[in-house]
Write a protein that holds these residues in place. Sequence first.
Motif, PDB file in Angstrom:
ATOM      1  N   ILE A 106       0.871  -1.176   0.000  1.00 40.69           N
ATOM      2  CA  ILE A 106       0.000   0.000   0.000  1.00 40.69           C
ATOM      3  C   ILE A 106       0.910   1.229   0.000  1.00 40.69           C
ATOM      4  O   ILE A 106       1.686   1.433   0.935  1.00 40.69           O
ATOM      5  CB  ILE A 106      -0.929   0.011   1.228  1.00 40.69           C
ATOM      6  CG1 ILE A 106      -1.840  -1.224   1.197  1.00 40.69           C
ATOM      7  CG2 ILE A 106      -1.761   1.289   1.269  1.00 40.69           C
ATOM      8  CD1 ILE A 106      -2.631  -1.436   2.479  1.00 40.69           C
ATOM      9  N   ARG A 107       0.842   2.052  -1.010  1.00 42.19           N
ATOM     10  CA  ARG A 107       1.834   3.115  -1.213  1.00 42.19           C
ATOM     11  C   ARG A 107       1.750   4.223  -0.158  1.00 42.19           C
ATOM     12  O   ARG A 107       2.768   4.663   0.363  1.00 42.19           O
ATOM     13  CB  ARG A 107       1.676   3.713  -2.608  1.00 42.19           C
ATOM     14  CG  ARG A 107       2.033   2.729  -3.729  1.00 42.19           C
ATOM     15  CD  ARG A 107       1.939   3.376  -5.087  1.00 42.19           C
ATOM     16  NE  ARG A 107       2.895   4.474  -5.225  1.00 42.19           N
ATOM     17  CZ  ARG A 107       2.947   5.279  -6.288  1.00 42.19           C
ATOM     18  NH1 ARG A 107       2.083   5.114  -7.284  1.00 42.19           N
ATOM     19  NH2 ARG A 107       3.836   6.237  -6.364  1.00 42.19           N
ATOM     20  N   ARG A 108       0.549   4.702   0.125  1.00 45.98           N
ATOM     21  CA  ARG A 108       0.380   5.792   1.099  1.00 45.98           C
ATOM     22  C   ARG A 108      -0.693   5.399   2.107  1.00 45.98           C
ATOM     23  O   ARG A 108      -1.856   5.795   2.015  1.00 45.98           O
ATOM     24  CB  ARG A 108      -0.005   7.095   0.394  1.00 45.98           C
ATOM     25  CG  ARG A 108       1.100   7.750  -0.375  1.00 45.98           C
ATOM     26  CD  ARG A 108       2.060   8.512   0.544  1.00 45.98           C
ATOM     27  NE  ARG A 108       1.506   9.801   0.983  1.00 45.98           N
ATOM     28  CZ  ARG A 108       1.919  10.448   2.063  1.00 45.98           C
ATOM     29  NH1 ARG A 108       2.840   9.929   2.833  1.00 45.98           N
ATOM     30  NH2 ARG A 108       1.395  11.625   2.380  1.00 45.98           N
ATOM     31  N   PRO A 109      -0.307   4.609   3.106  1.00 47.61           N
ATOM     32  CA  PRO A 109      -1.299   4.091   4.053  1.00 47.61           C
ATOM     33  C   PRO A 109      -1.945   5.184   4.896  1.00 47.61           C
ATOM     34  O   PRO A 109      -1.300   6.180   5.248  1.00 47.61           O
ATOM     35  CB  PRO A 109      -0.465   3.157   4.947  1.00 47.61           C
ATOM     36  CG  PRO A 109       0.803   2.903   4.208  1.00 47.61           C
ATOM     37  CD  PRO A 109       1.048   4.112   3.384  1.00 47.61           C
ATOM     38  N   LYS A 110      -3.215   4.961   5.215  1.00 51.91           N
ATOM     39  CA  LYS A 110      -3.936   5.822   6.142  1.00 51.91           C
ATOM     40  C   LYS A 110      -4.245   5.004   7.390  1.00 51.91           C
ATOM     41  O   LYS A 110      -4.844   3.925   7.301  1.00 51.91           O
ATOM     42  CB  LYS A 110      -5.226   6.350   5.517  1.00 51.91           C
ATOM     43  CG  LYS A 110      -4.997   7.349   4.389  1.00 51.91           C
ATOM     44  CD  LYS A 110      -6.315   7.756   3.747  1.00 51.91           C
ATOM     45  CE  LYS A 110      -7.205   8.501   4.712  1.00 51.91           C
ATOM     46  NZ  LYS A 110      -8.480   8.940   4.076  1.00 51.91           N
ATOM     47  N   ILE A 111      -3.839   5.511   8.556  1.00 50.77           N
ATOM     48  CA  ILE A 111      -3.949   4.762   9.804  1.00 50.77           C
ATOM     49  C   ILE A 111      -4.802   5.539  10.803  1.00 50.77           C
ATOM     50  O   ILE A 111      -4.589   6.740  11.023  1.00 50.77           O
ATOM     51  CB  ILE A 111      -2.552   4.512  10.411  1.00 50.77           C
ATOM     52  CG1 ILE A 111      -1.667   3.759   9.410  1.00 50.77           C
ATOM     53  CG2 ILE A 111      -2.654   3.751  11.729  1.00 50.77           C
ATOM     54  CD1 ILE A 111      -0.193   3.775   9.765  1.00 50.77           C
ATOM     55  N   ALA A 112      -5.764   4.852  11.429  1.00 47.69           N
ATOM     56  CA  ALA A 112      -6.594   5.444  12.476  1.00 47.69           C
ATOM     57  C   ALA A 112      -6.139   4.923  13.836  1.00 47.69           C
ATOM     58  O   ALA A 112      -5.807   3.745  13.975  1.00 47.69           O
ATOM     59  CB  ALA A 112      -8.062   5.091  12.254  1.00 47.69           C
TER      60      ALA A 112
END
Length: 348
Positions: free
Chosen positions: A200-206
């Motif tokens: 995943i190139r630009r992960p988004k993490i919560a």
Amino acid sequence: MKKESLIKVGISIGDLNGIGTEIILKTFEDARMLEFCTPVIFASNKTISFQRKYFKIQASYNGIDDISQAVEGKLNVLNVWKDAPNVEFGKETKEAGKYAFLSLKAATGALKSGAVDVLVTAPINKHNIQSKDFKFPGHTDYLAKELGGESLMFMVSDELKVGLLTDHVPVTEVSKHITPELIKTKVAKINDSLIRDFRIRRPKIAVLGVNPHAGDHGVIGKEDDEVLKPAIKEIHESGVLVYGPYSADSFFATGAHKKFDAVLASYHDQGLIPFKTLAFGHGVNYTAGLNRVRTSPDHGTGYDIAGKGKADDSSFKEALFTAIHIFKNRLEYNEITSDPLKKLSSKL
């Protein structure tokens, strides 16, 4: 043209009185599974023969005494012990814990040496496996000691990935374990794993809050405002797409998790209850952050159904495929990110 070798999968047997051996044998009863990997079970011919006959599973195997004897297209069983352990399905016994550790130790050794490419572990009982050689809360901590890197318990499925700030820690001690340094380390591990292991190139993490309603601006605890928010802000400013803290009670119910590539929960049940509710049966326990790949099914020993032939092998199969997928992703990532000039100079 030389045929490419299949990925060699080491398999630790888990608790002999649980469902581990049953789900392993059920997985490889389908001969098509042998087209994806070369499996090596770390146990003994007698152990596998007994369970195969008991469950009437038509999975033939190849007994070996050295890992070098493993054959592609066969289910290989490496003889770690010669005796026949007593099996008492559904019971917690010291004997079962002893053999679970012998299998795990041998399989981990093979993983460390490169004799196997990945490790898939069947479930252990965290109590009866305890001994002078195994004083850990579970697989994750043991593997962190044996393998290079810092481990992260990462529960993964196609739709949902959940990491834990604290894992096997009593609820009464959770808040004092959560520090800015820990948050930064865990977010970095998740971000790196999403890029390297899942491509995943630009992960988004919560990040989920520690307290109900993420503290309600300090009304219900101060950890969210004083520890989590500043750390998350600092990490975000460094270029990592991390957000939160979010109130955990409604996060999954509203589908908010679908907007992120991964969720970092503050403690064990906060993350694992929703994960197992949404992904049970096809979820995988992946130990991220290590220099080797290890996965496990998302369930325990299953004492309540052990010996009854009712165990579902779906999660074990997912663990197997996930390990293979991550191993290939890492090879591809390493190839892409390696320095071509260094490669060229080494050939000159």
